[in-house]
Design an enzyme around this catalytic site. Structure first.
Site, mmCIF file in Angstrom:
data_model
loop_
_atom_site.group_PDB
_atom_site.id
_atom_site.type_symbol
_atom_site.label_atom_id
_atom_site.label_comp_id
_atom_site.label_asym_id
_atom_site.label_seq_id
_atom_site.Cartn_x
_atom_site.Cartn_y
_atom_site.Cartn_z
ATOM 1 N N PRO A 16 -4.591 23.008 30.494
ATOM 2 C CA PRO A 16 -4.902 23.859 31.641
ATOM 3 C C PRO A 16 -3.697 24.228 32.493
ATOM 4 O O PRO A 16 -2.803 23.413 32.718
ATOM 5 C CB PRO A 16 -5.902 23.031 32.453
ATOM 6 C CG PRO A 16 -5.790 21.645 31.933
ATOM 7 C CD PRO A 16 -5.330 21.745 30.520
ATOM 8 N N ASN A 17 -3.724 25.458 32.945
ATOM 9 C CA ASN A 17 -2.740 26.060 33.851
ATOM 10 C C ASN A 17 -1.428 26.436 33.173
ATOM 11 O O ASN A 17 -0.592 27.092 33.786
ATOM 12 C CB ASN A 17 -2.464 25.165 35.075
ATOM 13 C CG ASN A 17 -3.691 25.028 35.949
ATOM 14 O OD1 ASN A 17 -4.266 26.035 36.333
ATOM 15 N ND2 ASN A 17 -4.107 23.808 36.244
ATOM 16 N N ARG A 24 4.680 30.812 38.365
ATOM 17 C CA ARG A 24 4.663 29.947 39.542
ATOM 18 C C ARG A 24 5.454 28.675 39.218
ATOM 19 O O ARG A 24 5.596 28.300 38.064
ATOM 20 C CB ARG A 24 3.227 29.479 39.881
ATOM 21 C CG ARG A 24 2.251 30.561 40.254
ATOM 22 C CD ARG A 24 2.230 30.798 41.756
ATOM 23 N NE ARG A 24 1.076 31.592 42.171
ATOM 24 C CZ ARG A 24 0.910 32.892 41.905
ATOM 25 N NH1 ARG A 24 1.814 33.535 41.193
ATOM 26 N NH2 ARG A 24 -0.160 33.544 42.337
ATOM 27 N N TYR A 29 8.498 23.740 36.026
ATOM 28 C CA TYR A 29 8.089 24.087 34.672
ATOM 29 C C TYR A 29 8.944 25.175 34.020
ATOM 30 O O TYR A 29 8.651 25.597 32.897
ATOM 31 C CB TYR A 29 6.611 24.506 34.679
ATOM 32 C CG TYR A 29 5.703 23.427 35.241
ATOM 33 C CD1 TYR A 29 5.668 22.159 34.663
ATOM 34 C CD2 TYR A 29 4.915 23.656 36.361
ATOM 35 C CE1 TYR A 29 4.874 21.150 35.183
ATOM 36 C CE2 TYR A 29 4.104 22.659 36.888
ATOM 37 C CZ TYR A 29 4.093 21.412 36.297
ATOM 38 O OH TYR A 29 3.307 20.422 36.803
ATOM 39 N N ASN A 80 0.472 19.618 24.503
ATOM 40 C CA ASN A 80 0.731 19.362 25.914
ATOM 41 C C ASN A 80 -0.625 19.470 26.602
ATOM 42 O O ASN A 80 -1.070 20.583 26.930
ATOM 43 C CB ASN A 80 1.712 20.377 26.495
ATOM 44 C CG ASN A 80 2.003 20.083 27.971
ATOM 45 O OD1 ASN A 80 1.337 19.243 28.584
ATOM 46 N ND2 ASN A 80 2.978 20.769 28.528
ATOM 47 N N ALA A 83 -2.802 18.559 32.696
ATOM 48 C CA ALA A 83 -3.461 17.570 33.557
ATOM 49 C C ALA A 83 -4.414 16.661 32.781
ATOM 50 O O ALA A 83 -4.629 15.500 33.169
ATOM 51 C CB ALA A 83 -4.208 18.275 34.684
ATOM 52 N N GLU A 104 3.424 14.576 21.520
ATOM 53 C CA GLU A 104 2.989 14.934 22.877
ATOM 54 C C GLU A 104 4.205 15.503 23.610
ATOM 55 O O GLU A 104 5.262 14.877 23.640
ATOM 56 C CB GLU A 104 2.483 13.668 23.586
ATOM 57 C CG GLU A 104 2.114 13.873 25.037
ATOM 58 C CD GLU A 104 1.759 12.549 25.742
ATOM 59 O OE1 GLU A 104 1.736 11.488 25.079
ATOM 60 O OE2 GLU A 104 1.541 12.598 26.960
ATOM 61 N N HIS A 106 5.747 17.314 27.196
ATOM 62 C CA HIS A 106 5.631 17.711 28.601
ATOM 63 C C HIS A 106 6.915 18.406 29.017
ATOM 64 O O HIS A 106 8.014 17.936 28.714
ATOM 65 C CB HIS A 106 5.383 16.500 29.508
ATOM 66 C CG HIS A 106 4.097 15.826 29.181
ATOM 67 N ND1 HIS A 106 2.883 16.354 29.531
ATOM 68 C CD2 HIS A 106 3.838 14.697 28.481
ATOM 69 C CE1 HIS A 106 1.922 15.575 29.074
ATOM 70 N NE2 HIS A 106 2.478 14.570 28.422
ATOM 71 N N LEU A 107 6.743 19.501 29.728
ATOM 72 C CA LEU A 107 7.906 20.242 30.226
ATOM 73 C C LEU A 107 8.682 19.402 31.229
ATOM 74 O O LEU A 107 9.913 19.306 31.174
ATOM 75 C CB LEU A 107 7.421 21.536 30.888
ATOM 76 C CG LEU A 107 6.724 22.503 29.927
ATOM 77 C CD1 LEU A 107 5.747 23.381 30.679
ATOM 78 C CD2 LEU A 107 7.751 23.327 29.190
ATOM 79 N N SER A 108 7.971 18.812 32.172
ATOM 80 C CA SER A 108 8.595 17.957 33.182
ATOM 81 C C SER A 108 8.592 16.511 32.685
ATOM 82 O O SER A 108 7.842 16.166 31.756
ATOM 83 C CB SER A 108 7.820 18.059 34.503
ATOM 84 O OG SER A 108 6.483 17.609 34.329
ATOM 85 N N ARG A 113 7.684 11.579 38.115
ATOM 86 C CA ARG A 113 6.835 12.283 39.078
ATOM 87 C C ARG A 113 5.830 11.300 39.704
ATOM 88 O O ARG A 113 6.046 10.104 39.696
ATOM 89 C CB ARG A 113 6.170 13.476 38.385
ATOM 90 C CG ARG A 113 7.218 14.485 37.868
ATOM 91 C CD ARG A 113 6.592 15.727 37.285
ATOM 92 N NE ARG A 113 5.870 16.471 38.303
ATOM 93 C CZ ARG A 113 5.048 17.491 38.035
ATOM 94 N NH1 ARG A 113 4.883 17.880 36.773
ATOM 95 N NH2 ARG A 113 4.426 18.105 39.007
ATOM 96 N N ARG A 117 0.744 10.597 37.246
ATOM 97 C CA ARG A 117 1.164 11.312 36.031
ATOM 98 C C ARG A 117 1.812 10.379 35.006
ATOM 99 O O ARG A 117 2.139 10.797 33.891
ATOM 100 C CB ARG A 117 2.152 12.433 36.371
ATOM 101 C CG ARG A 117 1.548 13.546 37.189
ATOM 102 C CD ARG A 117 2.522 14.700 37.362
ATOM 103 N NE ARG A 117 2.185 15.486 38.526
ATOM 104 C CZ ARG A 117 1.302 16.493 38.552
ATOM 105 N NH1 ARG A 117 0.662 16.843 37.465
ATOM 106 N NH2 ARG A 117 1.052 17.148 39.666
HETATM 107 O O1 CA2 Z 1 5.122 18.644 32.526
HETATM 108 C C1 CA2 Z 1 4.137 19.043 31.872
HETATM 109 O O2 CA2 Z 1 4.233 19.710 30.860
HETATM 110 C C2 CA2 Z 1 2.730 18.720 32.396
HETATM 111 O O3 CA2 Z 1 1.903 18.467 31.268
HETATM 112 C C3 CA2 Z 1 2.270 19.952 33.139
HETATM 113 C C4 CA2 Z 1 0.918 19.769 33.832
HETATM 114 C C5 CA2 Z 1 0.904 18.496 34.672
HETATM 115 O O4 CA2 Z 1 -0.409 18.292 35.186
HETATM 116 C C6 CA2 Z 1 1.316 17.297 33.864
HETATM 117 O O5 CA2 Z 1 1.330 16.164 34.720
HETATM 118 C C7 CA2 Z 1 2.701 17.485 33.283
HETATM 119 C C8 CA2 Z 1 0.636 20.950 34.754
HETATM 120 C C9 CA2 Z 1 0.702 22.282 34.110
HETATM 121 C C10 CA2 Z 1 0.631 23.312 35.190
HETATM 122 O O6 CA2 Z 1 1.335 24.433 34.751
HETATM 123 C C11 CA2 Z 1 1.684 25.335 35.697
HETATM 124 C C12 CA2 Z 1 2.558 26.322 35.295
HETATM 125 C C13 CA2 Z 1 2.989 27.251 36.183
HETATM 126 C C14 CA2 Z 1 2.539 27.221 37.480
HETATM 127 C C15 CA2 Z 1 1.663 26.256 37.891
HETATM 128 C C16 CA2 Z 1 1.219 25.304 36.996
#
Ligand code: CA2
Length: 150
Positions: A16-17, A24, A29, A80, A83, A104, A106-108, A113, A117
């Site tokens: 999701p997202n 954003r 990210y 990935n 959330a 698995e 994750h970008l961050s 964090r 997380r």
């Molecule tokens: O770091 C990652 O890849 C995460 O999986 C990204 C998730 C976060 O909940 C995980 O803890 C770590 C959030 C993805 C939200 O993506 C967005 C992208 C652009 C703007 C807002 C949110």
């Protein structure tokens, strides 16, 4: 004579997202869009003799269903779960059905964090976790899968 060898299939699942990437929160990210990442994965896959299919959903059940549909059809998974990483037993159970090498991504760096997380429902059933290398993490994951399934 026809070549009967087939490219190995890799499924890439974005949670999701992640459809908002590049639009954003670039500080967390990065500036690449999801289409940029998927295009880079397809280009790299071609050079590695792999086929990649990509899927993004904001809905847990849809992610479970795409993973179920992939059982017996793919040789590797990059996921990935966003959330859902931190909450979803359902996605964990679906990944367990696959029984293929799973990376698995994750970008961050989720371990740098907020504490909520740090827990991943996927990490202990994945082959490896790549966290904090931005969009490059997906490409490293593809290289790793190419070696693992060679
Ligand atoms: O770091 C990652 O890849 C995460 O999986 C990204 C998730 C976060 O909940 C995980 O803890 C770590 C959030 C993805 C939200 O993506 C967005 C992208 C652009 C703007 C807002 C949110």
């Amino acid at each position: 004579m026809a070549d009967s060898r087939q490219n190995s299939s890799i499924l890439v699942v974005h949670g999701p997202n992640l459809n908002m990437l590049g639009k954003r929160e670039p500080e967390h990210y990065g500036s690449q869009t999801l289409d940029d990442i998927n295009d880079a994965l397809r280009a790299k896959a071609a050079g590695l003799g792999l086929e990649v299919s990509t899927f993004q959903s904001n809905h847990e059940g849809e992610i479970v269903e795409v993973i179920q549909d992939a059982v017996g059809q793919i040789q590797g998974l990059i996921i990935n779960p966003a959330a859902y990483t931190h909450t979803s037993v359902a996605i964990r159970d679906a990944v367990l059905l696959l029984n293929v090498p799973t990376i698995e991504v994750h970008l961050s760096n989720i371990h740098k964090r907020e504490p909520f997380r740090h827990r991943s429902f996927i990490a202990d059933i994945a082959t490896a976790q790549i966290s904090g290398l931005g969009a490059s993490g997906y490409l490293f994951a593809l290289e790793a899968l190419a070696q693992l399934i060679a």
